[in-house]
Write a protein that holds these residues in place. Structure first.
Motif, PDB file in Angstrom:
ATOM      1  N   VAL A 190      -1.940 -17.509  22.964  1.00  0.00           N
ATOM      2  CA  VAL A 190      -2.868 -16.790  22.806  1.00  0.00           C
ATOM      3  C   VAL A 190      -3.999 -17.367  23.843  1.00  0.00           C
TER       4      VAL A 190
ATOM      5  N   GLU B 216      -5.630 -15.105  26.943  1.00  0.00           N
ATOM      6  CA  GLU B 216      -7.008 -14.728  27.027  1.00  0.00           C
ATOM      7  C   GLU B 216      -7.690 -15.394  28.029  1.00  0.00           C
TER       8      GLU B 216
ATOM      9  N   ALA C 154      -2.992 -10.135  23.906  1.00  0.00           N
ATOM     10  CA  ALA C 154      -3.621 -11.407  22.879  1.00  0.00           C
ATOM     11  C   ALA C 154      -4.123 -10.718  21.571  1.00  0.00           C
TER      12      ALA C 154
ATOM     13  N   GLY D 201     -10.478 -12.420  21.236  1.00  0.00           N
ATOM     14  CA  GLY D 201      -9.610 -11.564  21.946  1.00  0.00           C
ATOM     15  C   GLY D 201     -10.087 -10.235  21.700  1.00  0.00           C
TER      16      GLY D 201
END
Length: 235
Positions: A149, A153, A175, A185
């Motif tokens: 993630v 991102e 994400a 996110g």
């Protein structure tokens, strides 16, 4: 990958192993040994025995490890190599997890839109060994999700800065779907919608996030989130 990669090990989304394209039939012991070596790398036999059979005595655990190694040598010849008392995956094994790790630790500015972005968008919300609840797997699942993630991102942020808003939107969605309650996110997703002039979609996204946050955690969004749409609200 070169043609010398004769054994394929899949840990993302499921567990699967194949030799020259033919699926290998393995039991849970063999699966866990291969997964442990793919995740932890080369390890001494005593370490692996304690990791995989923590409830057993040392002698019993080492015996189980020997049996597992022997079984693997028959079902997936060449998958393991032994250096002294250390076991490792051989170079003939291709692991999807290793590809992902190589990707997420690289600077996102070096990602290829055609190869790396496309791979991420084709594998949204990668999940390591779903349904496995061993402590050492659970720890790695959480670590991998954070790495994934964070990288996605960061790539979405770079795309926004560079004006590639459509790609930023796709990455931000990926994400957000992986970590729905993660504020960073959500902010990326709202900014991407606003960058494309989709104010109504930005509002809908924010309302959905607020509802999920209240239901799951009993919390309200931060001022940072609310301020994203303040200029739109004033208009």
């Amino acid at each position: 990958m070169g043609e010398w990669r004769t054994i394929t090990l899949r840990l993302l989304g499921c567990w699967d192993a194949s030799v020259h394209g033919a699926r290998v039939q393995t039991g849970s012991r063999q699966q866990r040994l291969l997964a442990a070596l793919a995740i932890r790398g080369p390890r001494p036999r005593h370490y692996l025995a304690g990791l995989l059979w923590p409830e057993c005595s040392e002698d019993h655990a080492l015996g189980s490890l020997r049996t597992t190694v022997f079984t693997l040598s028959r079902r997936a010849p060449g998958a393991l190599v032994c250096h002294g008392g250390t076991l490792a995956l051989s170079e003939a094994v291709e692991v999807d997890l290793h590809h992902l790790l190589e990707l997420v630790v690289r600077p996102v500015a070096s990602w290829s839109a055609e190869r790396d972005d496309a791979w991420v968008l084709a594998h949204p919300g990668v999940e390591l060994l779903p349904g496995w609840y061993d402590d050492w797997v659970v720890d790695e699942q959480a670590r991998l999700q954070d790495l994934y993630v964070n990288a996605v991102e960061a790539r979405a942020e770079l795309c926004l800065v560079q004006g590639d808003v459509h790609r930023a939107l796709a990455l931000a969605r990926t994400a957000r779907d992986t970590a729905p309650l993660r504020e960073s996110g959500l902010c990326l997703l709202v900014r991407a919608h606003l960058g494309l002039g989709n104010e109504a979609e930005a509002w809908r996204t924010l309302r959905s996030y607020c509802s999920d946050l209240a239901r799951e955690l009993g919390e309200q969004p931060s001022d940072r989130v609310r301020e994203l749409l303040e200029p739109v609200r004033r208009r």
